[in-house]
Design a protein around this motif. Sequence first.
Motif, PDB file in Angstrom:
ATOM      1  N   ASN A 301      27.297  60.392  37.194  1.00 17.38           N
ATOM      2  CA  ASN A 301      27.470  59.437  38.253  1.00 17.38           C
ATOM      3  C   ASN A 301      26.100  59.183  38.916  1.00 17.38           C
ATOM      4  OD1 ASN A 301      30.245  59.236  38.557  1.00 17.38           O
ATOM      5  ND2 ASN A 301      30.662  61.002  39.858  1.00 17.38           N
ATOM      6  N   TYR A 304      24.781  56.495  36.801  1.00 13.77           N
ATOM      7  CA  TYR A 304      25.323  55.342  37.326  1.00 13.77           C
ATOM      8  C   TYR A 304      25.003  54.591  38.426  1.00 13.77           C
ATOM      9  CZ  TYR A 304      29.389  52.556  39.215  1.00 13.77           C
ATOM     10  OH  TYR A 304      30.353  51.701  39.753  1.00 13.77           O
ATOM     11  N   SER A 338      22.812  57.516  31.084  1.00 18.16           N
ATOM     12  CA  SER A 338      23.821  57.037  31.886  1.00 18.16           C
ATOM     13  C   SER A 338      23.351  55.960  32.576  1.00 18.16           C
ATOM     14  CB  SER A 338      24.232  58.081  32.803  1.00 18.16           C
ATOM     15  OG  SER A 338      24.758  59.409  32.382  1.00 18.16           O
ATOM     16  N   SER A 342      24.711  52.028  32.823  1.00 19.16           N
ATOM     17  CA  SER A 342      25.148  51.573  33.949  1.00 19.16           C
ATOM     18  C   SER A 342      24.402  50.203  33.962  1.00 19.16           C
ATOM     19  CB  SER A 342      24.584  52.497  35.053  1.00 19.16           C
ATOM     20  OG  SER A 342      24.826  51.707  36.369  1.00 19.16           O
ATOM     21  N   ARG A 346      26.230  45.658  33.608  1.00 14.50           N
ATOM     22  CA  ARG A 346      25.918  44.911  34.897  1.00 14.50           C
ATOM     23  C   ARG A 346      25.221  43.763  34.563  1.00 14.50           C
ATOM     24  NH1 ARG A 346      27.598  47.002  39.748  1.00 14.50           N
ATOM     25  NH2 ARG A 346      28.927  48.888  39.362  1.00 14.50           N
TER      26      ARG A 346
END
Length: 385
Positions: A301, A304, A338, A342, A346
């Motif tokens: 996370n 992320y 990560s 991420s 995007r």
Amino acid sequence: MFTADQNLVKKINQKTVLNQILANSPISRARLSEITGLNKSTVSSQVSTLIEKNLIFEIGQGQSSGGRKPVLLVFNKNAGYSIGIDIGVDNIIGILTDLEGNIVVDQFEEFENPSPKQTQDLLLAMVRKLIEQMPESPYGLVGIGVCVPGLVNNEEKIIFTPNLKWDDKVDLKELITAEFNVPVFIENEANAGAYGEKVFGSAKNYENLIYVSVGTGIGIGIIMNDTLYRGVNGFAGEMGHITIDLNGQKCSCGNRGCWELYASEKALMKSFPEKYKHASVKEIISLANQNDPEILMELQNFGYYLGIGLTSILNTFNPEAIIIRNDIAEALPMVLNSIRNSISSRIYHQLDNSYELLLSTLGQNAPALGASSITIEHFLEGFTA
Ligand SMILES: [Zn+2]
């Protein structure tokens, strides 16, 4: 017609010669003349002046294809020393470097919620200790560079430190100058870190880069066309406070849902389950290396959320490189992966392949080294400006 002042010409020539010795040391007078386009007698006279000033010296003999071997010139990195101090939220790092930025002495002190006065006392004590251990040299201490995690304006006044609770009544520059009587420079921590990586670290070969310091908060240092971009007041780079959640938690800056509330190291440490509440960064790294599933999920996370803000940075600046400064990311390759995933999920694919995502190579010393190099640069400019 413009006639250049002779003194000015001399100074410009000296600067050119010194810069080439700094970049290409050891180097011969003949080679200096070739590189700079200055004639041999100009180079020789500038070299003599620099030797008299103890800034360079001659060493043995270089390779020669025949005939007399040339004497080589070397920058005297021990002509003086510089101090770089990084005031963090819970620690102070102090280093004494030679004029090439090699660390000669380093100091580290941890603290908890100190008052501005306690931090200043600790800072002054650290500088005194570093000076005590400084070797003899022709110029002694050439300056002190200090960086802080907060807003520093163009007059080098500290305006706002959200995580240190200082206010603008602290004039650190005046305080340090009064005690040590050398040039003092105050800089924002992320700017100093970017500068350190640019001069000595992983950003050496990039002209356009963004340095991202991920700690209690998130700050970025922007280097565009080889120059630090500070903004009109000196406050550029407060990207930790871009909004990533409209209705998110309240931030100390006055906004809501700021990026650093989700992606800072502080936010990461808060996200771990209750049983790891008091774990240190070192322990978290070790748990991750033992594949603790709860820790790995939160680290995922972390990457992320970092990726979300970094996507905005890439869209805004289109830099050649992003350099991440964070102990956990530097220790665990999965965090960088990560972050990459991420961002990839995007961003325009055209931009996705346009940048390098790198880790800081100077680690926790990056800002202190940057602060020291700002001082060294000022010292060397003084001979040639
Ligand atoms: Zn904020």
